[in-house]
Design an enzyme around this catalytic site. Structure first.
Site, PDB file in Angstrom:
ATOM      1  N   ARG A  12      -2.656  -5.626  -0.936  1.00 38.66           N
ATOM      2  CA  ARG A  12      -1.528  -6.536  -1.163  1.00 38.66           C
ATOM      3  C   ARG A  12      -1.718  -7.843  -0.405  1.00 38.66           C
ATOM      4  NH1 ARG A  12       3.293  -3.926   0.998  1.00 38.66           N
ATOM      5  NH2 ARG A  12       1.912  -2.529   2.131  1.00 38.66           N
ATOM      6  N   SER A  39       7.083  -7.298   0.569  1.00 31.19           N
ATOM      7  CA  SER A  39       6.297  -6.129   0.197  1.00 31.19           C
ATOM      8  C   SER A  39       5.096  -6.497  -0.668  1.00 31.19           C
ATOM      9  CB  SER A  39       7.177  -5.119  -0.544  1.00 31.19           C
ATOM     10  OG  SER A  39       8.173  -4.602   0.305  1.00 31.19           O
ATOM     11  N   GLU A  60      14.292  -8.244 -13.065  1.00 27.32           N
ATOM     12  CA  GLU A  60      12.891  -8.231 -13.492  1.00 27.32           C
ATOM     13  C   GLU A  60      12.672  -8.782 -14.899  1.00 27.32           C
ATOM     14  OE1 GLU A  60      13.346  -5.306 -10.164  1.00 27.32           O
ATOM     15  OE2 GLU A  60      14.447  -5.722 -12.031  1.00 27.32           O
ATOM     16  N   PHE A  85       8.610  -1.269 -11.740  1.00 28.00           N
ATOM     17  CA  PHE A  85       9.547  -2.246 -12.295  1.00 28.00           C
ATOM     18  C   PHE A  85       8.826  -3.293 -13.146  1.00 28.00           C
ATOM     19  CE2 PHE A  85      11.507  -1.354  -7.957  1.00 28.00           C
ATOM     20  CZ  PHE A  85      12.277  -0.304  -8.419  1.00 28.00           C
ATOM     21  N   HIS A 111       2.245  -1.279  -5.368  1.00 30.69           N
ATOM     22  CA  HIS A 111       2.810   0.050  -5.122  1.00 30.69           C
ATOM     23  C   HIS A 111       2.630   0.964  -6.346  1.00 30.69           C
ATOM     24  CE1 HIS A 111       4.623  -2.468  -2.071  1.00 30.69           C
ATOM     25  NE2 HIS A 111       5.099  -1.401  -1.439  1.00 30.69           N
ATOM     26  N   ASP A 119       8.780   7.130  -0.965  1.00 32.29           N
ATOM     27  CA  ASP A 119       9.784   6.585  -1.877  1.00 32.29           C
ATOM     28  C   ASP A 119      10.026   7.516  -3.070  1.00 32.29           C
ATOM     29  OD1 ASP A 119      10.059   4.450  -0.253  1.00 32.29           O
ATOM     30  OD2 ASP A 119       8.983   3.028  -1.512  1.00 32.29           O
TER      31      ASP A 119
END
Length: 320
Positions: A12, A39, A60, A85, A111, A119
């Site tokens: 990331r 994130s 989104e 998402f 992710h 999560d």
């Protein structure tokens, strides 16, 4: 090749740094996020170029629609959020606004896979690659480490057309040297003769360790890394399959519609051989640490070795 698990870098962060570096020389680069910039690491770009950064909030569909509109004006938008998402909540906008209209939008899903960890299932994208790979006019890339993620972002900026890049949450050991180039060609990581292992993303490190263990056991496994699920290098897969006669695919994704499915589709039409798909078996994820979940779903190096030994033994029995 030996993996040093004590030295890790964040893919990331590679994404965020690549955006900053691209922004220095290309004023057309714009970045959008959906309230997750810390994130996804788009915060790095936002700090350097606040006038070219848009936080769309938890909206989104607007993220993708706005990115498409910016593309229509000549900008090169990078739209980032969690993979679950970025692909699921926005599928209609990606299909009808981005791909059908052939807009130059880059969609980044961080992710991805079960290694999102604690999560749990709601945040573990296991069908994102399948959703994106089935769309016309879409390129799909699943890089394996820091250097390859940086290269994938650079490639996507230069590529004309929609791109989906799937990035892992966890920091990962380096597999490739910095400043590598990435192309839609299967990379042979290790030569072998008994079977072919095909993987991409963060499971590459697990497969490298697995084929090293197998070599000590007298099993010669050829290892192919395929960061591009689409376009798909069928010829590279075909060449290896003809050489070994047995293929095992490994992916941090559902076995339906991802890398394993692409391999099966191509080989069934061109050179039918036995293919075993290792991944998540048509189920949702669950909560746990990344390492616990890799083991639970049979995607760590020890599990891969056990499965391949089982496959080889079954093959020997069927031949006797």
């Amino acid at each position: 090749m030996i993996i040093d698990r004590t030295k890790k870098r964040s893919p990331r962060e590679a994404f965020g740094k690549a955006l900053v570096d691209l922004g220095k020389t290309n004023n057309s680069i714009v970045v959008l996020d959906a309230d997750l910039s810390a994130s996804t690491q788009t915060k790095l770009f936002a700090k350097e170029y606040p006038d070219r950064f848009l936080d769309m909030g938890i909206a989104e569909q607007d993220l993708i629609g706005t990115a498409a509109g910016l593309s229509a004006t000549g900008k090169i938008p990078f739209a980032a959020t969690f993979a679950v998402f970025a692909t699921g909540r926005t599928y209609d906008q990606i299909r009808n606004t981005v791909c059908y209209s052939e807009f130059n939008v880059k969609i980044i899903g961080t992710h991805g896979g079960v290694t999102v960890g604690e999560d749990g299932a709601t945040h573990q994208a296991l069908e994102d690659v399948a959703l994106m790979a089935n769309l016309p006019n879409m390129t799909v890339i699943v890089p394996a480490d820091y250097a390859e993620t940086y290269a994938a972002v650079k490639y996507s900026a230069e590529h004309k057309g929609a791109v989906y890049i799937r990035i892992a949450r966890a920091s990962l050991p380096d597999v490739f040297e910095d400043n590598i180039n990435i192309t839609p060609v299967a990379k042979t990581i290790k030569e072998g003769s008994d079977l072919t292992v095909i993987t991409n993303g963060e499971t590459l490190q697990e497969c490298i360790e697995a084929v090293n263990i197998l070599a000590d056991m007298g099993i010669s496994a050829e290892l192919l890394h395929m960061p591009f699920v689409k376009p798909f290098d069928g010829e590279g897969v075909l060449k290896s399959a003809k050489k070994t006669g047995l293929v095992v695919t490994v992916e941090n994704h559902s076995i339906k519609g991802g890398l394993g499915s692409a391999v099966c589709e191509y080989l069934s039409e061109n050179y039918p051989v036995k293919v075993i798909r290792l991944g998540v078996n048509d189920q949702f994820g669950t909560s746990g640490t990344a390492n616990e979940l890799l083991a639970y779903f049979g995607l760590n190096s020890e599990s891969i070795v056990r499965k391949i030994v089982e496959i080889k033994n079954d093959t020997i029995k069927s031949c006797n």
